[in-house]
Design a protein around this motif. Structure first.
Motif, PDB file in Angstrom:
ATOM      1  N   THR A   1       1.349   6.512  -4.659  1.00  0.00           N
ATOM      2  CA  THR A   1       0.445   7.643  -4.880  1.00  0.00           C
ATOM      3  C   THR A   1       1.215   8.853  -5.390  1.00  0.00           C
ATOM      4  OG1 THR A   1      -1.066   6.882  -3.140  1.00  0.00           O
ATOM      5  CG2 THR A   1      -1.206   9.201  -3.776  1.00  0.00           C
TER       6      THR A   1
ATOM      7  N   ASP B   1      -2.196   2.893  -0.394  1.00  0.00           N
ATOM      8  CA  ASP B   1      -2.167   3.006  -1.857  1.00  0.00           C
ATOM      9  C   ASP B   1      -3.572   3.185  -2.415  1.00  0.00           C
ATOM     10  OD1 ASP B   1       0.585   2.724  -1.946  1.00  0.00           O
ATOM     11  OD2 ASP B   1       0.559   0.636  -2.611  1.00  0.00           O
TER      12      ASP B   1
ATOM     13  N   GLY C   1      -4.900   6.744  -1.701  1.00  0.00           N
ATOM     14  CA  GLY C   1      -4.271   7.735  -2.568  1.00  0.00           C
ATOM     15  C   GLY C   1      -4.772   7.656  -3.994  1.00  0.00           C
TER      16      GLY C   1
END
Length: 320
Positions: A17, A297, A300
């Protein structure tokens, strides 16, 4: 070429991210990963066009009134937005988004872990073995509550509630639910709908909370409602700590009305409740329901997707 928008990332997010954010934005990252005070939030609002906060940053009406006009969007790294006063932020013209969908399975996994751990006395057993005190065995030793085939009550049959129901069916649980509105047969997947919380509680050998924290749901599980559960029920909360009156939960544990509890969230966070920590039949985790690499992930990237759309002049997918 126009300058990149400036973005404050208030906590340390996943490496993927942060890498993507730095590609597309001028990033100010909270490298220390510590909590940000109201004063920090207000000060940072004068330096950035956008912020990706977590549930730990509180945008109250007071904070919203003091935010700098430069700040245009709050792209939350969370599904719940009870830390944001949405009307106050809207009055300031600040867009707010969240990250639904992507954390449902990870949170449902933690709910399953807590339910099994609480039911089968995991804390008590783990402590016994680790301390070197396991020196006995008999058929009456460490007897817990069986999950398979039991009746499960779910309060809040949204994305996470539905994901948890799907996993519970793998244990042949009989699923019941309360929701603000009845689901379609496809969404319900055979679960029985209850039009009131009280109706649901009467049949819930296991109870799992998956609703947002709102003024209406704060203290949802209080002394009166714990008393409606079958004696010896197990309660799980992976939603928000504000849903449970912790004093009432302690009283229900003391009386045996509640056999055990599994908690991933608390009225006070971080920190939890030191009184609850004294109970071996309370399985506790530090609000890590969505804490998998894959989910972090995805959260983000979902927040960044919302920012990308906003700064491209489009409506963000998750605009609230």
């Amino acid at each position: 070429m126009s300058a990149k928008p400036s973005l404050w990332i208030s906590r340390k997010l996943s490496d993927a991210t942060i890498k993507r954010a730095r590609r597309d934005y001028e990033v100010i990252l909270n490298e220390a990963d510590g909590l940000s005070s109201d004063a920090d939030i207000v000060a940072m609002s004068a330096r950035v066009d956008a912020v990706i906060p977590c549930h730990s940053e509180h945008f109250s009406a007071d904070v919203a009134a003091r935010l700098d006009p430069r700040l245009k969007i709050i792209a939350n790294h969370s599904v719940g937005v009870d830390h944001c006063d949405l009307p106050a932020l809207a009055a300031r013209g600040i867009a707010v988004t969240n990250t639904p969908d992507v954390l449902s399975d990870a949170t449902a996994e933690i709910a399953m872990l807590l339910m099994l751990g609480a039911a089968r006395r995991a804390i008590e057993g783990d402590t016994l073995v680790r301390a070197g005190n396991w020196d006995v065995w008999s058929p009456s030793f460490m007897v817990g509550k069986q999950v398979t085939g039991a009746r499960l009550g779910i309060i809040g049959m949204g994305r996470v509630g539905q994901a948890f129901a799907r996993k519970a069916r793998g244990f042949d649980m009989e699923v019941h639910y309360y929701n603000r509105s009845e689901l379609s047969p496809e969404q319900a997947g055979g679960a029985t709908y209850h039009a009131s919380v009280e109706s649901l509680l009467h049949v819930a050998d296991f109870l799992s909370l998956h609703c947002p924290a709102t003024p209406e749901t704060t203290g949802l599980m209080n002394g009166g409602r714990f008393a409606l559960l079958p004696k010896g029920a197990v309660m799980v909360n992976t939603a928000r700590g504000a849903l449970v009156d912790e004093g009432a939960l302690i009283a229900a544990l003391e009386s045996g009305q509640i056999a055990a509890a599994g908690l991933d969230c608390f009225e006070t966070e971080p920190g939890g409740n030191p009184v609850l920590a004294q109970y071996q039949n309370v399985f506790m985790l530090p609000h890590i329901g969505s804490a998998t690499t894959q989910t972090r992930d995805a959260m983000g990237f979902r927040a960044l997707d919302n920012l990308d759309a906003f700064f491209a002049g489009q409506r963000p997918r998750d605009l609230l």
